[in-house]
Motif scaffolding. Structure first.
Motif, PDB file in Angstrom:
ATOM      1  N   GLU A   1     168.357  49.131  14.677  1.00 37.37           N
ATOM      2  CA  GLU A   1     168.915  47.992  14.166  1.00 37.37           C
ATOM      3  C   GLU A   1     168.016  47.343  13.045  1.00 37.37           C
ATOM      4  O   GLU A   1     166.623  47.691  13.589  1.00 37.37           O
ATOM      5  N   TRP A   2     168.086  47.115  11.861  1.00 39.80           N
ATOM      6  CA  TRP A   2     167.037  46.567  11.067  1.00 39.80           C
ATOM      7  C   TRP A   2     166.332  45.291  11.695  1.00 39.80           C
ATOM      8  O   TRP A   2     167.126  44.159  12.278  1.00 39.80           O
ATOM      9  N   GLN A   3     165.236  45.392  11.595  1.00 37.08           N
ATOM     10  CA  GLN A   3     164.184  44.346  11.664  1.00 37.08           C
ATOM     11  C   GLN A   3     162.640  44.671  11.046  1.00 37.08           C
ATOM     12  O   GLN A   3     162.583  45.779  11.039  1.00 37.08           O
ATOM     13  N   SER A   4     162.076  43.685  10.751  1.00 34.21           N
ATOM     14  CA  SER A   4     161.174  43.807  10.129  1.00 34.21           C
ATOM     15  C   SER A   4     159.909  44.790  11.106  1.00 34.21           C
ATOM     16  O   SER A   4     159.867  44.540  12.060  1.00 34.21           O
ATOM     17  N   LEU A   5     159.277  45.401  10.352  1.00 36.29           N
ATOM     18  CA  LEU A   5     158.215  46.399  11.016  1.00 36.29           C
ATOM     19  C   LEU A   5     157.066  45.301  11.228  1.00 36.29           C
ATOM     20  O   LEU A   5     156.304  45.948  12.302  1.00 36.29           O
ATOM     21  N   TYR A   6     156.650  44.366  10.791  1.00 35.26           N
ATOM     22  CA  TYR A   6     155.566  43.369  11.247  1.00 35.26           C
ATOM     23  C   TYR A   6     156.078  42.491  12.618  1.00 35.26           C
ATOM     24  O   TYR A   6     155.512  41.793  13.232  1.00 35.26           O
ATOM     25  N   ASP A   7     157.398  42.640  12.983  1.00 38.73           N
ATOM     26  CA  ASP A   7     158.015  42.319  14.052  1.00 38.73           C
ATOM     27  C   ASP A   7     158.111  42.938  15.239  1.00 38.73           C
ATOM     28  O   ASP A   7     158.380  42.627  16.393  1.00 38.73           O
ATOM     29  N   GLN A   8     157.473  44.000  15.010  1.00 41.82           N
ATOM     30  CA  GLN A   8     157.565  45.149  16.054  1.00 41.82           C
ATOM     31  C   GLN A   8     156.383  45.339  16.831  1.00 41.82           C
ATOM     32  O   GLN A   8     155.345  44.832  16.262  1.00 41.82           O
ATOM     33  N   PRO A   9     156.159  45.707  18.086  1.00 45.68           N
ATOM     34  CA  PRO A   9     154.931  46.023  18.693  1.00 45.68           C
ATOM     35  C   PRO A   9     154.350  47.072  17.943  1.00 45.68           C
ATOM     36  O   PRO A   9     155.178  48.042  17.452  1.00 45.68           O
ATOM     37  N   TRP A  10     153.034  47.044  17.746  1.00 42.42           N
ATOM     38  CA  TRP A  10     152.470  47.990  16.860  1.00 42.42           C
ATOM     39  C   TRP A  10     151.375  48.870  17.804  1.00 42.42           C
ATOM     40  O   TRP A  10     150.588  48.297  18.184  1.00 42.42           O
ATOM     41  N   PRO A  11     151.413  50.357  17.648  1.00 43.50           N
ATOM     42  CA  PRO A  11     152.643  50.998  17.131  1.00 43.50           C
ATOM     43  C   PRO A  11     153.976  50.861  17.708  1.00 43.50           C
ATOM     44  O   PRO A  11     153.762  50.930  18.847  1.00 43.50           O
ATOM     45  N   PRO A  12     154.818  51.138  17.110  1.00 38.15           N
ATOM     46  CA  PRO A  12     156.328  51.372  17.573  1.00 38.15           C
ATOM     47  C   PRO A  12     156.413  52.601  18.265  1.00 38.15           C
ATOM     48  O   PRO A  12     155.777  53.421  18.230  1.00 38.15           O
ATOM     49  N   GLU A  13     157.579  52.740  18.782  1.00 41.02           N
ATOM     50  CA  GLU A  13     158.124  53.766  19.582  1.00 41.02           C
ATOM     51  C   GLU A  13     158.454  55.188  18.610  1.00 41.02           C
ATOM     52  O   GLU A  13     158.662  56.043  19.412  1.00 41.02           O
ATOM     53  N   PHE A  14     158.718  54.648  17.596  1.00 40.59           N
ATOM     54  CA  PHE A  14     159.099  55.782  16.583  1.00 40.59           C
ATOM     55  C   PHE A  14     158.053  55.982  15.419  1.00 40.59           C
ATOM     56  O   PHE A  14     157.190  55.131  15.240  1.00 40.59           O
ATOM     57  N   PRO A  15     158.013  57.217  14.866  1.00 36.27           N
ATOM     58  CA  PRO A  15     156.950  57.379  13.923  1.00 36.27           C
ATOM     59  C   PRO A  15     156.690  56.476  12.685  1.00 36.27           C
ATOM     60  O   PRO A  15     157.700  56.129  12.126  1.00 36.27           O
ATOM     61  N   ALA A  16     155.608  56.161  12.459  1.00 33.92           N
ATOM     62  CA  ALA A  16     155.298  54.945  11.642  1.00 33.92           C
ATOM     63  C   ALA A  16     154.022  55.308  10.821  1.00 33.92           C
ATOM     64  O   ALA A  16     152.980  55.825  11.413  1.00 33.92           O
ATOM     65  N   GLU A  17     153.783  54.710   9.735  1.00 31.22           N
ATOM     66  CA  GLU A  17     152.349  54.849   9.087  1.00 31.22           C
ATOM     67  C   GLU A  17     151.973  53.489   8.710  1.00 31.22           C
ATOM     68  O   GLU A  17     153.025  52.475   8.280  1.00 31.22           O
ATOM     69  N   SER A  18     150.545  53.031   8.391  1.00 31.03           N
ATOM     70  CA  SER A  18     150.240  51.849   8.059  1.00 31.03           C
ATOM     71  C   SER A  18     149.018  51.972   7.407  1.00 31.03           C
ATOM     72  O   SER A  18     148.354  53.003   7.515  1.00 31.03           O
ATOM     73  N   GLY A  19     148.669  50.821   6.748  1.00 31.24           N
ATOM     74  CA  GLY A  19     147.328  50.782   6.206  1.00 31.24           C
ATOM     75  C   GLY A  19     147.093  49.571   5.492  1.00 31.24           C
ATOM     76  O   GLY A  19     147.789  48.529   5.645  1.00 31.24           O
ATOM     77  N   TYR A  20     145.775  49.415   4.801  1.00 35.71           N
ATOM     78  CA  TYR A  20     145.418  48.278   4.134  1.00 35.71           C
ATOM     79  C   TYR A  20     144.774  48.801   2.539  1.00 35.71           C
ATOM     80  O   TYR A  20     144.555  49.828   2.312  1.00 35.71           O
ATOM     81  N   VAL A  21     145.144  47.751   1.851  1.00 38.38           N
ATOM     82  CA  VAL A  21     144.501  48.078   0.494  1.00 38.38           C
ATOM     83  C   VAL A  21     143.238  47.442   0.327  1.00 38.38           C
ATOM     84  O   VAL A  21     143.031  46.251   0.975  1.00 38.38           O
ATOM     85  N   ASP A  22     142.145  48.055   0.055  1.00 41.08           N
ATOM     86  CA  ASP A  22     141.072  47.704   0.128  1.00 41.08           C
ATOM     87  C   ASP A  22     139.982  48.041  -1.432  1.00 41.08           C
ATOM     88  O   ASP A  22     140.684  48.899  -2.065  1.00 41.08           O
TER      89      ASP A  22
END
Length: 135
Positions: free
Chosen positions: A114-135
């Protein structure tokens, strides 16, 4: 320096939390732009922002060049010490945010359930995901 580039996607301003000074932009998977991932961007400690509600051609988040910052500083009274925290949101430089380093998260939409914000998920989530920062 690492830019965040997701062109050819529709991004929307999906939230601003004044108590935390946090901005959220989201691109959902759509058939129109033939995308299968959900992408979310968060900018914290926002001091100033000049935004469009929609970014029809995607985002290109990068630090403002010295020339761009000079114009923005003069126009909006941004202090010189905020140059390192001034982020352009699109290739044309029409939108900007003065705040902390933007972060992003991306995951295949169908794996999220179900749709929910990726920022509302425990991180890392149970499914494959990517993340990063702009610097």
């Amino acid at each position: 320096m690492t830019d965040f580039i997701r062109e050819g996607r529709l991004f929307r301003v999906t939230g601003f939390l004044p108590s935390h000074r946090q901005l959220f932009l989201t691109s959902h998977a759509t058939l129109v732009d033939r995308t299968t991932t959900q992408v979310e961007v968060s900018v914290g400690h926002v001091e100033l922002m000049f935004l469009k509600p929609l970014y029809r051609n995607g985002l290109h988040i990068r630090r403002a060049t010295s020339d761009e910052f000079g114009v923005l500083s003069e126009r909006h009274g941004i202090p010189a010490e905020d140059a390192a925290y001034t982020w352009m949101l699109d290739r044309d430089g029409d939108s900007f945010v003065v705040g902390g380093n933007p972060s992003w998260r991306e995951a295949e939409y169908e794996l999220m359930g179900e749709w929910q914000s990726l920022y509302d998920q425990p991180w890392p989530p149970e499914f494959p995901a990517e993340s990063g920062y702009v610097d």
